[in-house]
Write an enzyme that holds these catalytic residues in place. Structure first.
Site, mmCIF file in Angstrom:
data_model
loop_
_atom_site.group_PDB
_atom_site.id
_atom_site.type_symbol
_atom_site.label_atom_id
_atom_site.label_comp_id
_atom_site.label_asym_id
_atom_site.label_seq_id
_atom_site.Cartn_x
_atom_site.Cartn_y
_atom_site.Cartn_z
ATOM 1 N N LYS A 223 0.998 -1.253 -0.205
ATOM 2 C CA LYS A 223 -0.174 0.036 0.092
ATOM 3 C C LYS A 223 1.028 1.447 0.154
ATOM 4 C CE LYS A 223 -0.200 -0.036 5.176
ATOM 5 N NZ LYS A 223 -1.678 0.361 6.417
ATOM 6 N N ARG B 208 -9.651 0.424 15.935
ATOM 7 C CA ARG B 208 -9.646 0.533 14.737
ATOM 8 C C ARG B 208 -10.783 0.256 13.819
ATOM 9 N NH1 ARG B 208 -4.167 1.429 11.255
ATOM 10 N NH2 ARG B 208 -4.673 -1.048 10.469
ATOM 11 N N HIS C 106 -5.414 -7.464 14.081
ATOM 12 C CA HIS C 106 -4.128 -6.203 13.308
ATOM 13 C C HIS C 106 -3.102 -5.860 14.988
ATOM 14 C CE1 HIS C 106 -1.125 -3.724 10.980
ATOM 15 N NE2 HIS C 106 -1.865 -2.688 11.224
ATOM 16 N N ARG D 130 1.720 -10.827 6.722
ATOM 17 C CA ARG D 130 1.441 -8.899 7.034
ATOM 18 C C ARG D 130 2.862 -8.680 6.332
ATOM 19 N NH1 ARG D 130 -3.268 -9.279 9.076
ATOM 20 N NH2 ARG D 130 -3.087 -7.724 9.936
ATOM 21 N N TYR E 1 14.418 31.830 5.195
ATOM 22 C CA TYR E 1 13.087 32.058 5.132
ATOM 23 C C TYR E 1 13.154 31.890 6.954
ATOM 24 C CZ TYR E 1 10.761 31.566 1.176
ATOM 25 O OH TYR E 1 10.127 31.060 -0.515
ATOM 26 N N CYS F 178 12.942 24.924 2.179
ATOM 27 C CA CYS F 178 12.493 25.359 1.174
ATOM 28 C C CYS F 178 11.077 24.644 0.829
ATOM 29 C CB CYS F 178 13.257 26.588 0.116
ATOM 30 S SG CYS F 178 13.915 27.132 1.597
ATOM 31 N N ASP G 19 11.686 23.909 -2.868
ATOM 32 C CA ASP G 19 11.973 22.781 -3.616
ATOM 33 C C ASP G 19 13.537 23.145 -3.242
ATOM 34 O OD1 ASP G 19 9.590 23.004 -4.926
ATOM 35 O OD2 ASP G 19 10.321 25.746 -4.943
HETATM 36 C C1 LIG Z 1 -3.856 -5.119 8.739
HETATM 37 C C2 LIG Z 1 -2.364 -4.396 7.691
HETATM 38 N N1 LIG Z 1 -1.296 -5.578 7.910
HETATM 39 C C3 LIG Z 1 -0.329 -5.306 8.146
HETATM 40 C C4 LIG Z 1 0.710 -4.202 7.685
HETATM 41 C C5 LIG Z 1 1.891 -4.396 7.493
HETATM 42 O O1 LIG Z 1 2.388 -3.544 8.675
HETATM 43 P P1 LIG Z 1 4.358 -2.879 8.868
HETATM 44 O O2 LIG Z 1 4.655 -2.473 7.821
HETATM 45 O O3 LIG Z 1 4.356 -2.963 10.193
HETATM 46 O O4 LIG Z 1 4.577 -4.167 9.323
HETATM 47 C C6 LIG Z 1 0.094 -2.397 7.687
HETATM 48 C C7 LIG Z 1 0.376 -1.487 7.485
HETATM 49 O O5 LIG Z 1 0.009 -0.399 8.463
HETATM 50 C C8 LIG Z 1 -1.561 -2.971 8.003
HETATM 51 O O6 LIG Z 1 -2.968 -1.422 8.235
#
Ligand SMILES: Cc1ncc(COP(=O)(O)O)c(C=O)c1O
Length: 387
Positions: free
Chosen positions: A40, A138, A167, A223, A267, A314, A316
């Site tokens: 993601k 969540r 999670h 994951r 700045y 800044c 850029d």
């Molecule tokens: C539902 C879920 N699973 C797995 C992950 C992966 O987590 P990490 O990057 O800490 O391994 C995330 C990341 O936020 C997540 O939202």
């Protein structure tokens, strides 16, 4: 079609062999679990498509994104493996999600109902995952509600319960109580569902910190996100896992000038030189994701030395004090994240200076910074298991 310039003033390079190294570490820690790679947020800023394709070469065939659109981008680029949309979704998105064969995470009974209603008969049974709330606060179904939800008629005809997940909120902490409670609650919920006759092929709880610290979180699927990219957020007391940061961020010195003691830089004049100084202007700023909190705090590497950011970052441009760098010249390489000679800066260093976590530093690297990829060597591919 736009062709990027050949000499971008700032750029990122990603070492795909280091990705292979980090994936091998995931597999060593979780040898019996399938890997769902979390790609993601543009693979945490590294480039979702390139990383997904490389992970496929390394025999990963399941991916996690946060949004329907992130999934559609991968599908339209020809990624046919299962893609789990892990973030929240609303019924208005279900037709797109289904049209692109993405897998939703469902977390309420009305959502199960609405999703089942959106599945056309020819797409049934449609695989879904259900998230159980065990302490993240969540998204998720509360454990006492799970048996009723799993018994909904939608799961007999239209939907196939492919995955059950939770999670972990605190797996990178040295205190283990909350994670242990979450894992116990998850296991008890699974036991109750099994006693009720439910079977589900993919069970998953472990993010990177879970994989590294909690063998009990390793179910049929893991994951990992951040550890694939070479980082973790475990405390310094925990032995550092064998991970290699895969990203290097560079800029080239665009301009050099000398200032006198008492002169200011950038700045609001937050830096006043205490001596005659040589200032280098780097063509990178907060619009590229180089955070403004690095003003008068951050360091970059030039000529193999750490040099300080002076004055405000800044939009850029960023100025650094190179008075003590011998032979400094326009066009010379500056490393914002990465290695130069014996010195090294990591996204964790930038995170400490700007009081955040490496995740945010990496995700923030902007779209106008081109990404280049160091290709995978063939020995890396050979060492991965066959799908
Ligand atoms: C539902 C879920 N699973 C797995 C992950 C992966 O987590 P990490 O990057 O800490 O391994 C995330 C990341 O936020 C997540 O939202």
């Amino acid at each position: 079609m736009y062709t990027p310039s050949q000499f971008p003033p700032t750029s990122v390079s990603v070492d795909l062999n280091a990705l292979g190294h980090n994936l091998a570490h995931v597999r060593r820690l979780a040898p019996r679990s399938e890997v769902l790679a979390v790609v993601k947020a543009n693979a945490y800023g590294h480039g979702a498509l390139e990383l997904t394709r490389t992970l496929q070469q390394l025999a990963v065939h399941r991916f996690g994104v946060a949004t329907v659109d992130e999934g559609i981008v991968l599908r339209q680029a020809g990624i046919h493996d299962p893609i789990l949309v892990m973030g929240p979704t609303v019924p208005a998105q279900f037709p797109d999600l289904i049209a692109h064969r993405l897998t939703p995470v469902l977390y309420r009974s009305d959502m199960v109902q609405a999703f089942a209603a959106a599945v056309p008969p020819k797409a049934a049974p449609y695989s879904v995952h259900v998230k159980i709330e065990t302490g993240m606060g969540r998204l998720g179904v509360h454990p006492p509600e799970m048996p009723d939800l799993a018994a909904m008629p939608a799961f007999r005809a239209t939907l196939r319960l492919e995955g059950l997940m939770t999670h972990l909120a605190d797996a990178d902490n040295t205190k283990t109580t909350h994670t242990e409670t979450q894992l116990t609650e998850f296991q008890q919920t699974l036991d109750t569902l099994r006693q009720g006759g439910l079977s589900c092929p993919l069970i998953h709880a472990a993010n990177s910190a879970g994989i590294i610290q909690y063998p009990a979180s390793l179910y049929t699927l893991v994951r990992p996100g951040i550890m694939l990219y070479g980082y973790h957020t475990l405390s310094n007391e925990t032995p550092a896992p064998e991970l290699r940061p895969i990203l290097t961020w560079k800029a080239t010195i665009a301009h050099l000038h000398n200032i006198q003691a008492g002169d200011s830089v950038s700045y609001n004049r937050t830096f006043i030189a205490a001596r005659r100084s040589k200032i280098a202007v780097l063509p990178v700023g907060y619009a590229d994701g180089y955070n403004r909190l690095l003003s008068n705090r951050g360091m970059v590497l030039i000529g193999g030395r750490r040099v300080p950011v002076v004055g405000r970052v800044c939009m850029d441009m960023t100025m650094v004090d190179v008075t003590d760098v011998p032979g400094v010249h326009i066009g010379q390489e500056a490393i914002l994240i990465g290695q130069q000679g014996q010195e090294r800066l990591t996204a964790a260093d930038l995170a400490a200076w700007q009081q955040t976590i490496p995740y945010e530093v990496l995700c923030a690297i902007g779209q106008r910074v081109p990404r280049h990829y160091l290709p995978l060597r063939s020995d890396n591919e050979k060492s991965s298991p066959k799908p």
